[in-house]
Design an enzyme around this catalytic site. Structure first.
Site, short mmCIF file in Angstrom:
data_model
loop_
_atom_site.label_atom_id
_atom_site.label_comp_id
_atom_site.label_asym_id
_atom_site.label_seq_id
_atom_site.Cartn_x
_atom_site.Cartn_y
_atom_site.Cartn_z
CE1 TYR A 161 47.59 69.38 25.85
CE2 TYR A 161 46.45 71.46 26.16
CZ TYR A 161 46.88 70.44 25.33
OH TYR A 161 46.60 70.47 24.00
CB ILE A 162 45.51 67.96 34.48
CG1 ILE A 162 45.68 68.46 35.91
CG2 ILE A 162 45.01 66.52 34.46
CD1 ILE A 162 44.38 68.75 36.60
CG HIS B 69 41.99 71.30 22.87
ND1 HIS B 69 42.92 70.93 21.94
CD2 HIS B 69 42.52 72.32 23.56
CE1 HIS B 69 43.99 71.71 22.06
NE2 HIS B 69 43.77 72.56 23.02
#
Ligand SMILES: Cc1ncc(C[n+]2csc(CCOP(=O)(O)OP(=O)(O)O)c2C)c(N)n1
Ligand SMILES: [Mg+2]
Length: 803
Positions: A551-552, A592
């Site tokens: 999610y960066i 993930h």
């Protein structure tokens, strides 16, 4: 030529008149700069211009409310404000337009940013903090629209931390948290997600942030009807207004041509924000753009006659002038004299700025001409060199590239000659590049004594009976030691507060250090980053947590455009030593276990990228970074929190060095280079390779940026003569970067007996499920077979074909 700040309540009419006249002078000076600036571009002296015309009067009103210690985070229209707080002179305005590389002449960025991108100096020439409470501060602008918003949030939050957290040394940074962070944004740029994200976050956090929206109805050519619902940003944001039952904003609306009302509005905004730490929005309407958006086009193309006539009438300077006449503050004749004097002052300032820009370059040209003349006289190719020299001589106002490129071309004509003159030319070229190149390239990273790579390694030490604990416990105890040792440190992110992060690396720390230092945030990665940037710029030591590496990407734009360029774009006069903590790699599924390292590495030069293989190494990186003044991204291994690690007895004190690799297994057949979670697979594959007689050396890179500063990898390759890079990013990503470093920076090719190899992931995103990893990323068998293949090719007798 500053404006007077804080209009006093009781002043004589004469004082009042003088102040108004002074403000008008400022407005006219700024306007003249814009007008002449545009002409400088049209005549070719400057490349591009984007100016503050049409926004002068609100900025003067704002400057009156802006106090020492306050911060600005704005955009390219704010030249009048910068002049009004005494941080931009006429000469400096033009120095920016010409991109003068001398910081003394062009203090905003030493010519690295286009004009209209403003900054003040938070650091002295050695990189030490100045006393920010004794000066008016502007964080350095960036060009992406609304990119100034996330940082603004952090600049405001710093006041809240300084006011409410005990034990921080506030010297240089804060007077009881009384500082306001003032933002500016154009009406059209409020369409960006970053604007809405910041507005919401500041409302939640209740920080002293005042955001002014300069509304001229357009974003370049695009009218408000395409930008904003109801064509009115404060109308649609009404729900943010605070009331008796809930926190929120104070929202003001004011017309940008109304001098008296603007002053009153800014005073009221400052009062509520400074005293109560309430965010304020000031929607400044009815502004104009007398010369259109920038020098790249004319607004007659997209504004109709009615709009153009209205803009002429409601030009804020014209309206102020009219108001002054109506209120007998000055006569028309007086103003005409004043306006004429200002025209001259601006012309003179422009000339001075041009001389300051061009004279040093002309001197360099003269030097080059003289050297070229001497080489021409002594060379058998003299005619060709003379031609180069004469061509350079005809350029009256040369660029540096004209000079150096002439010299470099001339050198080719004397390749096989051996004269003192040739040597002089060669030396001149080398010296020139050595002195001039840093003007364009220095300060990508810190150049101060606190540079991260100056921190030396301190190894973790262990008691004989050291306990084996989950990796996350090492991290947690180390964070506790950090928060004790550095009162100015704090951490925040999604789930970082109450539950102590999703992997319990901060377990129990909110209870110990309070909700301001260990805090939960909304789900809003870009502004988490912005909080960190702004607070770091004001002397705090924030650790911004991005929950997962995947999610960066939401924060990557701000990391790339803002954080990574802070030192560079201010030539070392601002810094934001923010630590970004995240976790990733090899868990489950597309989101993930991603590994976008290639993208990250290429986008954030200016930020260190650290990839510890376990939590002790990670903790050591945090300890190193807190002693340094540089930003870094630390990627913890997502699958490593429950793996056992021995508990060191010098928690908080051991340090992992930056830019230093570690050999974790010695061997002499091939060098395997990898990092992070993948190393565990490489180690297992190496054990299995030993069973077939292949003894691999394994190197943990640890630090991707900077990369192996001691060139230890090539030393290993000199011994093994073979290398393979193993990485879970896609091919062409981080592995390509690593191999480039090894081949081009470390010259490993001269030691190689086999083709250098990379082993990377499949090009698709990693599939979910327990088998997803095996069929998407390099597996132990993949590594075994790839290494075996290299050995087979080198020695098919000992290593017959496997598959
Ligand atoms: C992210 C991004 N997209 C596009 C641009 C190009 N651009 C520069 S200014 C501008 C319009 C901004 O309009 P507004 O916010 O109303 O400010 P104004 O110039 O009108 O003061 C655009 C589209 C940019 N700089 N950044
Ligand atoms: Mg606009």
């Amino acid at each position: 030529m500053k404006t007077t700040s804080n209009t006093k309540t009781e002043i004589t009419f004469e004082d009042f008149k003088a102040e108004v006249l002074n403000d008008y002078k400022l407005a006219v000076t700024s306007r003249e700069c814009s007008l002449l600036g545009r002409r400088e571009v049209l005549t070719g002296k400057a490349k591009f211009g984007i100016f503050g015309d049409g926004k002068e009067i609100p900025q003067i009103a704002w400057a009156k409310a802006f106090e020492n210690g306050d911060f600005r985070s704005g955009y390219y229209r704010d030249q009048t404000f910068m002049m009004a707080i005494g941080q931009l002179t006429i000469e400096q305005f033009f120095a920016g337009l010409y991109a003068n590389t001398d910081l003394k002449e062009e203090p905003m960025s030493a010519g690295r940013q286009m004009g209209g991108h403003f900054a003040t100096h938070s650091l002295d020439e050695n990189g030490n903090w100045k006393d920010l409470t004794q000066q008016k501060n502007s964080s350095a602008d960036i060009s992406p629209t609304a990119g100034q918003m996330p940082r603004l949030l952090g600049l405001a939050q710093a006041s809240k931390i300084y006011r409410n957290v005990d034990g921080i040394n506030t010297t240089n940074f804060s007077n009881k948290g009384n500082e306001i962070a003032w933002g500016t944004i154009g009406n059209a740029s409020t369409s960006e997600g970053l604007f809405f994200e910041t507005i919401n976050a500041a409302g939640v956090l209740q920080v002293p942030m005042v955001i002014s929206i300069w509304d001229d109805e357009y974003g370049i050519s695009v009218h408000a009807r395409h930008q904003t619902t109801k064509e009115n940003i404060s109308e649609i944001l009404k729900g943010f207004q605070r009331d008796d039952s809930a926190n929120g904003y104070e929202i003001f609306r004011v017309n940008g041509w109304n001098y008296a009302e603007l002053i009153d509005t800014y005073q009221r905004a400052a009062k509520v924000s400074r005293n109560e730490h309430i965010p304020v929005m000031i929607h400044v309407q009815e502004l104009t753009q007398p010369q259109g958006h920038s020098t790249s086009g004319s607004h007659e193309r997209y504004k109709n006659e009615e709009r153009l006539a209205w803009e002429a009438e409601y030009d804020c300077n014209a309206q102020m002038r009219k108001w002054m006449l109506e209120n007998n503050i000055a006569t028309d004749e007086e103003l005409k004299v004043l306006e004429k004097d200002i025209k001259k002052a601006v012309r003179d300032g422009k000339k001075a700025a041009w001389s300051a820009f061009i004279n040093p370059i002309k001197a360099e040209k003269k030097e080059a001409i003289s050297i070229l003349e001497q080489v021409a006289n002594s060379s058998s190719n003299g005619v060709f060199i003379t031609k180069i020299k004469n061509d350079l001589d005809t350029i009256d106002e040369p660029l540096r590239k004209d000079i150096i490129s002439a010299a470099r071309k001339a050198l080719r004509y004397v390749i096989s000659e051996n004269s003192a003159e040739k040597l002089a030319l060669l030396n001149w070229i080398n010296n020139y590049l050595e002195t001039i190149q840093p003007k364009y390239s220095s300060h990508l990273y810190s150049e101060s004594e606190l540079k991260a790579q100056y921190q030396t390694e301190v190894l973790p030490t262990y008691n004989d009976d050291a306990k084996e604990v989950d990796g996350r416990v090492v991290l947690r105890d180390n964070f506790e030691a950090i928060f004790k040792a550095y009162p100015e440190s704090l951490i925040f992110g999604e789930d970082a507060g109450h539950i102590g992060d999703v992997n319990q690396g901060l377990e129990g720390l909110q209870e110990k250090f309070g909700e301001l230092r260990v805090s939960d945030t909304g789900i809003r990665e870009a502004t988490i980053l912005g909080q960190g940037i702004g607070m770091a710029m004001r002397g705090l030591r924030p650790i911004a947590e991005i929950q997962y590496l995947d999610y960066i990407l939401y924060a990557l734009q701000i990391m790339s455009d803002d954080l990574a360029t802070v030192q560079y774009r201010t030539k070392g006069r601002q810094k934001a030593p923010l630590i970004v903590r995240t976790r990733g790699h090899r868990l489950e599924g597309i989101w993930h276990s991603g590994s976008q390292m290639g993208g990250i590495l290429n986008l954030i030069r200016g930020i260190h990228v650290l990839v510890p293989r376990n939590m002790t190494k990670a903790a050591g990186f945090y300890n190193t970074l807190l002693e340094s003044d540089e930003p870094a991204l630390v990627v913890e291994c997502l699958n490593g929190y429950r793996l056992k690690e021995k508990m060191p007895n010098n928690i908080g004190a051991f340090k992992t060095p930056i830019g230093v690799v570690e050999t974790i297994k010695e061997g002499d057949d091939i060098t395997l280079v990898s990092y992070g979670s993948t190393l565990r697979l490489v180690e297992q594959a190496a054990k299995e390779l030993l069973e077939v007689g292949i003894n691999a050396e394994i190197i943990d890179i640890q630090s991707l940026l900077p990369f192996d500063l001691n060139h230890d990898i090539v030393k290993s390759i000199a011994k093994t003569n073979r290398v393979m890079v193993i990485d879970e990013d896609v091919k062409g990503g981080a592995s390509a970067y690593i191999l480039d470093q090894i081949l081009n920076e470390q010259n490993a090719y001269q030691h190689l007996d086999s083709q250098p190899k990379t082993l990377a992931a499949k090009p698709h995103r990693p599939a979910y499920g327990s088998d997803g990893d095996y069929f998407s990323k390099p597996s132990i068998e993949d590594i075994f077979e790839a290494v075996y293949d290299v050995m087979h090719e080198a020695n098919p007798n000992d290593f017959p074909k496997l598959r």
